[in-house]
Design a protein around this motif. Structure first.
Motif, short mmCIF file in Angstrom:
data_model
loop_
_atom_site.label_atom_id
_atom_site.label_comp_id
_atom_site.label_asym_id
_atom_site.label_seq_id
_atom_site.Cartn_x
_atom_site.Cartn_y
_atom_site.Cartn_z
N MET A 1 15.65 16.12 2.28
CA MET A 1 14.72 16.90 3.11
C MET A 1 13.40 17.30 2.32
SD MET A 1 14.39 18.33 6.37
CE MET A 1 15.95 19.02 6.97
N LEU A 2 13.53 17.89 1.11
CA LEU A 2 12.42 18.06 0.49
C LEU A 2 11.56 16.91 0.23
CD1 LEU A 2 14.03 20.74 -2.07
CD2 LEU A 2 12.24 21.23 -0.08
N ALA A 3 12.27 15.96 -0.20
CA ALA A 3 11.54 14.64 -0.54
C ALA A 3 10.64 14.02 0.49
CB ALA A 3 12.31 13.69 -1.32
N ALA A 4 11.27 13.90 1.67
CA ALA A 4 10.74 13.37 2.96
C ALA A 4 9.50 14.24 3.39
CB ALA A 4 11.86 13.11 3.89
N PHE A 5 9.93 15.54 3.57
CA PHE A 5 8.56 16.47 3.73
C PHE A 5 7.60 16.33 2.93
CE2 PHE A 5 6.65 20.66 3.70
CZ PHE A 5 6.44 20.82 5.08
N ASN A 6 7.59 16.13 1.61
CA ASN A 6 6.58 16.15 0.62
C ASN A 6 5.75 14.98 0.96
OD1 ASN A 6 5.60 15.28 -2.01
ND2 ASN A 6 5.34 17.36 -1.87
N TRP A 7 6.31 13.88 0.97
CA TRP A 7 5.58 12.56 1.13
C TRP A 7 4.89 12.38 2.39
CZ3 TRP A 7 10.69 9.92 1.25
CH2 TRP A 7 10.96 9.19 2.66
N ALA A 8 5.77 13.09 3.63
CA ALA A 8 5.06 12.91 4.98
C ALA A 8 3.75 13.77 4.85
CB ALA A 8 5.96 13.26 5.78
N TYR A 9 3.64 14.87 4.43
CA TYR A 9 2.66 15.97 4.72
C TYR A 9 1.68 15.82 3.48
CZ TYR A 9 5.29 17.24 8.49
OH TYR A 9 6.04 17.13 9.97
N VAL A 10 1.99 15.08 2.35
CA VAL A 10 0.90 15.28 1.08
C VAL A 10 0.34 13.95 1.06
CG1 VAL A 10 0.62 15.41 -1.38
CG2 VAL A 10 2.22 16.92 0.06
N VAL A 11 1.07 12.80 1.04
CA VAL A 11 0.53 11.27 0.82
C VAL A 11 -0.51 11.08 1.96
CG1 VAL A 11 0.95 8.88 0.39
CG2 VAL A 11 2.46 10.86 -0.55
N PRO A 12 -0.43 11.43 3.20
CA PRO A 12 -1.41 10.92 4.27
C PRO A 12 -2.57 11.48 4.19
CG PRO A 12 0.78 11.11 5.21
CD PRO A 12 1.03 11.65 3.74
N GLY B 1 16.19 4.13 2.59
CA GLY B 1 17.36 4.28 3.68
C GLY B 1 16.70 4.79 5.04
N ALA B 2 15.38 5.06 4.90
CA ALA B 2 14.97 5.71 6.24
C ALA B 2 14.72 4.64 7.33
CB ALA B 2 13.35 6.29 5.92
N HIS C 1 0.92 6.06 8.86
CA HIS C 1 1.67 6.12 9.93
C HIS C 1 3.18 5.82 9.64
CE1 HIS C 1 2.55 4.92 14.38
NE2 HIS C 1 2.34 6.06 14.31
N ALA C 2 3.23 4.78 8.71
CA ALA C 2 4.89 4.44 8.57
C ALA C 2 5.53 5.36 7.40
CB ALA C 2 4.59 3.12 7.99
N LEU C 3 4.70 5.94 6.69
CA LEU C 3 5.12 6.89 5.96
C LEU C 3 5.66 8.18 6.66
CD1 LEU C 3 2.89 6.61 2.75
CD2 LEU C 3 5.36 6.24 2.78
N TRP C 4 4.63 8.56 7.36
CA TRP C 4 4.91 9.79 8.36
C TRP C 4 6.46 9.24 9.31
CZ3 TRP C 4 6.12 11.16 13.01
CH2 TRP C 4 6.22 12.73 13.41
N TRP C 5 6.38 8.12 10.02
CA TRP C 5 7.54 7.96 10.74
C TRP C 5 8.97 8.02 9.90
CZ3 TRP C 5 8.71 8.80 15.46
CH2 TRP C 5 7.82 8.74 16.35
N THR D 1 0.89 -1.14 -0.06
CA THR D 1 0.06 -0.08 -0.06
C THR D 1 0.78 1.25 0.01
OG1 THR D 1 -1.76 -1.17 1.07
CG2 THR D 1 -1.71 1.31 1.22
N MET D 2 2.06 1.16 0.76
CA MET D 2 2.89 2.21 0.84
C MET D 2 3.42 2.50 -0.42
SD MET D 2 4.82 1.40 4.50
CE MET D 2 6.15 2.78 4.14
N ALA D 3 3.85 1.52 -1.18
CA ALA D 3 4.75 1.59 -2.44
C ALA D 3 3.68 2.15 -3.42
CB ALA D 3 5.18 0.26 -2.98
N ALA D 4 2.52 1.69 -3.27
CA ALA D 4 1.35 2.00 -4.45
C ALA D 4 1.13 3.72 -4.24
CB ALA D 4 0.29 1.11 -4.32
N LEU D 5 0.91 4.08 -3.05
CA LEU D 5 0.51 5.41 -2.75
C LEU D 5 1.75 6.44 -3.10
CD1 LEU D 5 -0.72 5.00 0.91
CD2 LEU D 5 -1.96 6.06 -1.08
N LEU D 6 2.85 5.89 -2.81
CA LEU D 6 3.87 6.73 -3.45
C LEU D 6 4.24 6.81 -4.90
CD1 LEU D 6 6.79 5.96 -0.80
CD2 LEU D 6 5.40 8.10 -0.97
N ALA D 7 3.90 5.56 -5.59
CA ALA D 7 4.14 5.64 -7.19
C ALA D 7 3.09 6.33 -7.76
CB ALA D 7 3.79 4.04 -7.60
#
Length: 352
Positions: A117-128, A54-55, A86-90, A29-35
């Protein structure tokens, strides 16, 4: 007890096995959301999978929402989207935290830190937020879930900033607990409340689940602090991070030469391993450790009371209780320090 091929299985073990069977689905589910999220954006499509790979994961990132949903509804599977969120945020939070602390891993060393930083910030606050928009729940529940998530993000950011700008010498016990409740408890409270809402819980039960998540987050932060000391890394001391244990040492006894010595060691700790070793030795003073562990036990009892009030489906509640108790168990280093000293040997009496 449940019988398995390898022998009897406790209720909590049975529930943990059930939720582990869903981990592969959470990852897909995480992979599909990010893709889907990065389909139209070439740089994000390249960077996000590399940074996510690497996270650092969080120990409860998948399990907590699944177990709460199971405890509330009897079926953990309904929380798979919340567990992915939750996992994507963490994962993103840990990337950003490592960058802020100067402790980024190999993935960040191979990728520009700013881009990471930009990549992590984007997926953490947009995808969820997009996840909450698609959940098969009434519109008012979707709004409540989005609010829950965004409030937790704000609290966690405040907690991380407080970590960077709070001096241990000027910090009280209450302030440290407030920082911990923000930076570590808020995401756990969010995951617990979102899973409960998704399972159909009303306001009162959702608040009780939020309280349990808050306790588990506090216990998890205390456990992380201990593991940093036990590992020998002592990154918190090197960074002068205001941990509850360090503040316990600073506030042990009246101000004076002892406190001044601790502050002098802390000033040197980033560059001086010997200073960190002496700080650790002082932190392992039996009275300091016992006071520190007593605070942890109070929080563990609060977690137990929250679960007692909730009831719920027994195997999943048992697994959540076991996780809280495991987080509250001191690391070997502290358990040994808190152990009472053996009585002195009794002199042998010789006959006259």
């Amino acid at each position: 007890m449940v019988a398995t091929e390898t022998g009897p299985e406790s209720e909590s073990e049975h529930a943990e096995r059930q939720v582990r069977s869903l981990y592969g689905l959470v990852e897909r589910t995480m992979a599909a959301l990010l893709a889907e999220h990065t389909t139209e954006y070439g740089h994000l499509r390249t960077l996000v999978p590399a940074v996510l790979h690497g996270a650092r994961p969080d120990r409860h990132e998948f399990a907590l929402p699944l177990l709460v949903h199971g405890a509330e509804s009897g079926d953990p599977a309904g929380a798979v989207p919340v567990a992915a969120l939750h996992a994507l945020w963490w994962r993103a939070a840990n990337v950003i935290d490592d960058l802020a602390d100067g402790a980024a891993g190999e993935a960040v060393r191979r990728i520009d830190p700013g881009a990471t930083m930009l990549a992590a910030f984007n997926w953490a606050y947009v995808v969820p937020v997009r996840v909450t928009e698609r959940l098969p729940v009434p519109e008012w529940v979707r709004r409540a879930l989005a609010t829950e998530f965004l409030d937790a993000c704000t609290a966690a950011t405040e907690g991380q900033l407080a970590d960077l700008f709070t001096a241990p010498a000027e910090t009280s016990y209450a302030e440290i607990l407030r920082i911990y409740r923000n930076k570590s408890s808020a995401p756990y409270a969010m995951a617990s409340a979102m899973a409960a809402r998704t399972a159909g819980a009303g306001d009162e039960r959702t608040e009780q689940w939020r309280l349990f998540g808050r306790c588990l987050g506090l216990l998890g932060q205390f456990r992380n602090d201990q593991e940093d000391l036990q590992s020998g890394r002592m990154e918190d001391l090197a960074n002068a991070t205001p941990t509850f244990h360090l503040v316990s040492l600073l506030n042990a006894g009246p101000p004076g030469a002892r406190r001044d010595r601790v502050l002098a060691l802390l000033h040197r700790a980033r560059e001086d391993r010997g200073a960190r070793a002496e700080l650790l030795e002082r932190m392992l003073d039996a009275d300091v450790v016992r006071s520190y562990l007593a605070q942890i036990d109070r929080i563990r009892r609060d977690a137990d009371r929250a679960l007692d009030a909730l009831g719920g489906t027994a195997p999943f509640t048992a697994a959540l209780r076991a996780r809280a108790h495991a987080a509250a168990t001191p690391c070997d280093l502290l358990a040994e320090a808190a152990r009472p000293a053996p009585p002195p040997p009794v002199p042998e009496r010789r006959p006259a």
